[in-house]
Design an enzyme around this catalytic site. Sequence first.
Site, PDB file in Angstrom:
ATOM      1  N   ASP A 128     -28.719  -2.389   7.229  1.00 14.21           N
ATOM      2  CA  ASP A 128     -28.204  -1.516   6.174  1.00 14.21           C
ATOM      3  C   ASP A 128     -28.035  -2.273   4.867  1.00 14.21           C
ATOM      4  OD1 ASP A 128     -27.953   0.684   7.868  1.00 14.21           O
ATOM      5  OD2 ASP A 128     -25.950   0.080   8.530  1.00 14.21           O
ATOM      6  N   GLU A 140     -25.637  -1.375  -6.231  1.00  8.46           N
ATOM      7  CA  GLU A 140     -24.459  -1.618  -7.069  1.00  8.46           C
ATOM      8  C   GLU A 140     -24.375  -3.056  -7.555  1.00  8.46           C
ATOM      9  OE1 GLU A 140     -21.630  -0.573  -3.998  1.00  8.46           O
ATOM     10  OE2 GLU A 140     -20.561  -2.420  -4.384  1.00  8.46           O
ATOM     11  N   ARG A 179       0.820  -1.217   0.000  1.00 11.58           N
ATOM     12  CA  ARG A 179       0.000   0.000   0.000  1.00 11.58           C
ATOM     13  C   ARG A 179       0.859   1.275   0.000  1.00 11.58           C
ATOM     14  NH1 ARG A 179      -3.600  -0.425   4.975  1.00 11.58           N
ATOM     15  NH2 ARG A 179      -2.072  -1.976   5.628  1.00 11.58           N
ATOM     16  N   HIS A 237     -20.225  13.703   3.763  1.00 13.14           N
ATOM     17  CA  HIS A 237     -18.963  13.693   3.030  1.00 13.14           C
ATOM     18  C   HIS A 237     -18.288  15.053   3.085  1.00 13.14           C
ATOM     19  CE1 HIS A 237     -21.163  10.235   1.309  1.00 13.14           C
ATOM     20  NE2 HIS A 237     -19.989   9.682   1.521  1.00 13.14           N
ATOM     21  N   TRP A 282     -19.974  -6.846  -1.070  1.00 10.85           N
ATOM     22  CA  TRP A 282     -18.676  -6.315  -0.664  1.00 10.85           C
ATOM     23  C   TRP A 282     -17.714  -7.419  -0.247  1.00 10.85           C
ATOM     24  CZ3 TRP A 282     -20.492  -1.263   2.300  1.00 10.85           C
ATOM     25  CH2 TRP A 282     -20.885  -0.323   1.341  1.00 10.85           C
ATOM     26  N   LYS A 298     -19.891   5.098  -8.525  1.00  2.00           N
ATOM     27  CA  LYS A 298     -19.486   3.702  -8.715  1.00  2.00           C
ATOM     28  C   LYS A 298     -19.121   3.408 -10.156  1.00  2.00           C
ATOM     29  CE  LYS A 298     -20.786   2.009  -4.651  1.00  2.00           C
ATOM     30  NZ  LYS A 298     -19.954   1.257  -3.730  1.00  2.00           N
ATOM     31  N   LYS A 347      -0.912   4.504  -1.239  1.00  2.00           N
ATOM     32  CA  LYS A 347      -1.840   5.055  -0.245  1.00  2.00           C
ATOM     33  C   LYS A 347      -1.084   5.930   0.754  1.00  2.00           C
ATOM     34  CE  LYS A 347      -4.679   3.613   3.669  1.00  2.00           C
ATOM     35  NZ  LYS A 347      -5.875   4.406   3.385  1.00  2.00           N
ATOM     36  N   GLU A 385     -29.501   8.649   1.088  1.00  2.87           N
ATOM     37  CA  GLU A 385     -28.667   9.812   0.840  1.00  2.87           C
ATOM     38  C   GLU A 385     -29.498  10.819   0.055  1.00  2.87           C
ATOM     39  OE1 GLU A 385     -24.606   8.756  -0.300  1.00  2.87           O
ATOM     40  OE2 GLU A 385     -24.940  10.107  -1.969  1.00  2.87           O
ATOM     41  N   SER A 405     -23.064   4.918  12.818  1.00  2.00           N
ATOM     42  CA  SER A 405     -21.735   5.121  13.385  1.00  2.00           C
ATOM     43  C   SER A 405     -21.557   6.563  13.845  1.00  2.00           C
ATOM     44  CB  SER A 405     -20.667   4.772  12.350  1.00  2.00           C
ATOM     45  OG  SER A 405     -20.847   5.519  11.182  1.00  2.00           O
TER      46      SER A 405
HETATM   47  N1  GLN Z   1     -24.636   1.947   9.757  1.00  2.00           N
HETATM   48  C1  GLN Z   1     -23.522   2.283   8.931  1.00  2.00           C
HETATM   49  C2  GLN Z   1     -22.811   3.497   9.501  1.00  2.00           C
HETATM   50  O1  GLN Z   1     -23.443   4.345   9.999  1.00  2.00           O
HETATM   51  C3  GLN Z   1     -23.947   2.564   7.529  1.00  2.00           C
HETATM   52  C4  GLN Z   1     -22.780   2.882   6.655  1.00  2.00           C
HETATM   53  C5  GLN Z   1     -23.101   2.929   5.197  1.00  2.00           C
HETATM   54  O2  GLN Z   1     -24.231   3.099   4.804  1.00  2.00           O
HETATM   55  N2  GLN Z   1     -22.128   2.811   4.342  1.00  2.00           N
HETATM   56  O3  GLN Z   1     -21.601   3.630   9.412  1.00  2.00           O
END
Ligand code: GLN
Length: 763
Positions: A603, A609, A16, A698, A565, A112, A19, A669, A437
Amino acid sequence: MAKSSLLGYPRIGKQRELKRALERYWAGESDEAKLLATGRAVREASWRVQRDAGIDLIPCNDFSFYDHVLDTICLVGLVPERFGPPEPEVSFRTYFAMARGAPGIPALELTKWFDTNYHYLVPEFDAPGPRFASAKPFEEFAEATAILGRPAKPVLLGPLSLLLLGKRHTRPLVEHLEQLVPIYSELLERLARAGAEWVQIDEPVLVQDRTEEELQLLRRAYQALGHVSTRPRIMLQTYYGSLDDASWDVVTGLPIEGIGLDFVRDDENRALLNRHGFPQGKVLGAGVVNGRNVWRTNLVEALEKLEEIAEHVTPDRIWVQPSCTLLHLPHDVRLETSLPEPVRALLAFAEQRLEELVILTRALNEGRQAILEELERNAEAFRVALDGARLYRRDVRERLAALTEDAFHRSSPYEVREPLQRARFQLPLFPTTTIGSYPQTPDIRQVRARWRAGKLSDEGYWAFIRERIAEVIRRQEEIGLDVLVHGEFERPDMVEYFAEQLEGFVLTEHGWVQSYGSRVVRPPIIFGDVARPKPMTVEVSRYAQSLTQKPVKGMLTGPVTILNWSFVREDIPRREVAYQIALALRDEVLDLEAAGIRVIQIDEPALREGLPLRRSGWPEYLDWAVRAFRLASSGVRDDTQIHSHMCYSEFNDIIEAIDALDADVISIENSRSHGELLQAFQDYQYPRQIGPGVYDVHSARVPSVEEIVQLLEQALQYLRPEQLWVNPDCGLKTRRPEEVWPSLQNMVEAARRLRERYMVAAH
Ligand code: GLN
Ligand code: ZN
């Protein structure tokens, strides 16, 4: 003689390096010269590996400091005006400003890349230009050629893909294309003069549904490029899927010398080839080795494909290739020292793919007997793995087989559940919540690292996590949020956390794959049947709920997102793997409910995607994706509230599927899409509750109360007040506490103001 060829190589560096170098550069801890040097070192290492493995056609210009679409934007000088006056050659400063934004200047949109988890920067066609504005392809060609001692194969993103991946077209597409073509023509001429023999031009948009008009654009562009007087031979490369009859017809008639096809993703290219044959004299790039997944190639099967192809094309015109660039694979399996051996034996990352290509090329040239030993070793790896790995779980298979339709439905419809939940929760109008989170501050990462290294006991670690949970519950109560969360401090990543605890998954140590720029992910590998040995989230949720009267949401990652994922086994259909994960989550949901958790969020940010690239594949995918979610979520009581969350706003296409999830509440979103999303609700009477994000997670900016009120008012043009929740766009994990708390405070205040207005109106 058949040749081996590569379409692109991972570019983040085996350790990496890129990065780290990028992050140091952005933090002002290094300079341009150092960053450039790291880029050179990463490229050089990858060219040497390919050369030493014996690859014949080695790509160059597949490297990028951030994103190859951004590189192409620079190449054709499509720099939007907000990034300053045009520079003769786009500087690093402008390059990274486009990628990441600069004070007061929003970045290009990030989205994406096809159906992968890679993200590209979206070209804006209302920018001035286009014009020739980057020397990158020539510099890298010269560099590669010097190292290889022969010409490398420059890789370019083709004009049609650039055009169709872009936005903000100001004129008919054909006019934009007419401006791009001269730049590509000049590029070809200059590459030829520099000594390039072949150039690979990528047109991945050809594996999606294309209109007749778009195919005309393709024809127009390549008629022009084909007739450039001095140019390298052109390999027109497609990947991530197959052509169809119409595009096959156009592509095979172009005045170019090679066509690259993906023979891994599905069987359609093979059928097309058998139906139409292949044009005389052209090279066929045969993608028979998987560039998207980590499993070793079954050499016999790949060889059979090649032999079938060789019925239409003489071997001297076949290039043995991966199905796409190797960008989506980690570098090297040999770095993995702690994987169970039978699983490890089945894996091939980028470096291992090289060997496979060389073996297959030799077999094509010298016959199978030339690789008998390799074939035997290959078969042996599969045998060992299949015997040794815990692939098959009878209990899981039997449970799935015994499921009845009931398992996919809540016991009552939404109209029955809604009043029960209303009575139980007594939430105000416009309830406020967050997505899960809270900031993962550096101290949390440090404590986790110490714990993982064995320097901190389990008790020590979990005591620390509990402290954090207690603090975040207290602060949420203080600012007056209605439905709380525990903060997800124990989760380094929303998929990895579950993969670590579920059977059937393994995690790698070094299996990093670029997501965009310096962002890398380490997808888990699903190798066997999935089962849940014990509850995964119940303890933290129960603890958080014990601290407050308000409902605390139980937080789970959904089956489709875990699937999309991860690197997924290929011996059973994806649908089946999704159901296995869903079944494990269903048990978790029921355990949460039994522990007193009244609201559970599952979630599914990656549901969209996973959509197939051609529309014809959508219904089938959406059907099982929705069913997997329902299998996970529908076992609960009527008055347990199921939430889901999605990280996108392009909703119109799939709103029926979203509705079919039958979640009581969804959050999505929205704050950056300027109400675009809400249009979906104009035409579709969405019956359930929904929280369109009102805080852009973001961005470091704190949204004002007025802004938030305005976004909510916008939403109320399409939604009834009783439907509307108030929440951020997504999780707050990557934000700093000093931004988060004032933003949430404003959010709660906005909800309060709106409530006053609507309560008054209601009286
Ligand atoms: N529950 C996750 C968080 O809040 C959802 C993250 C996501 O949608 N990518 O981090
Ligand atoms: Zn999200």
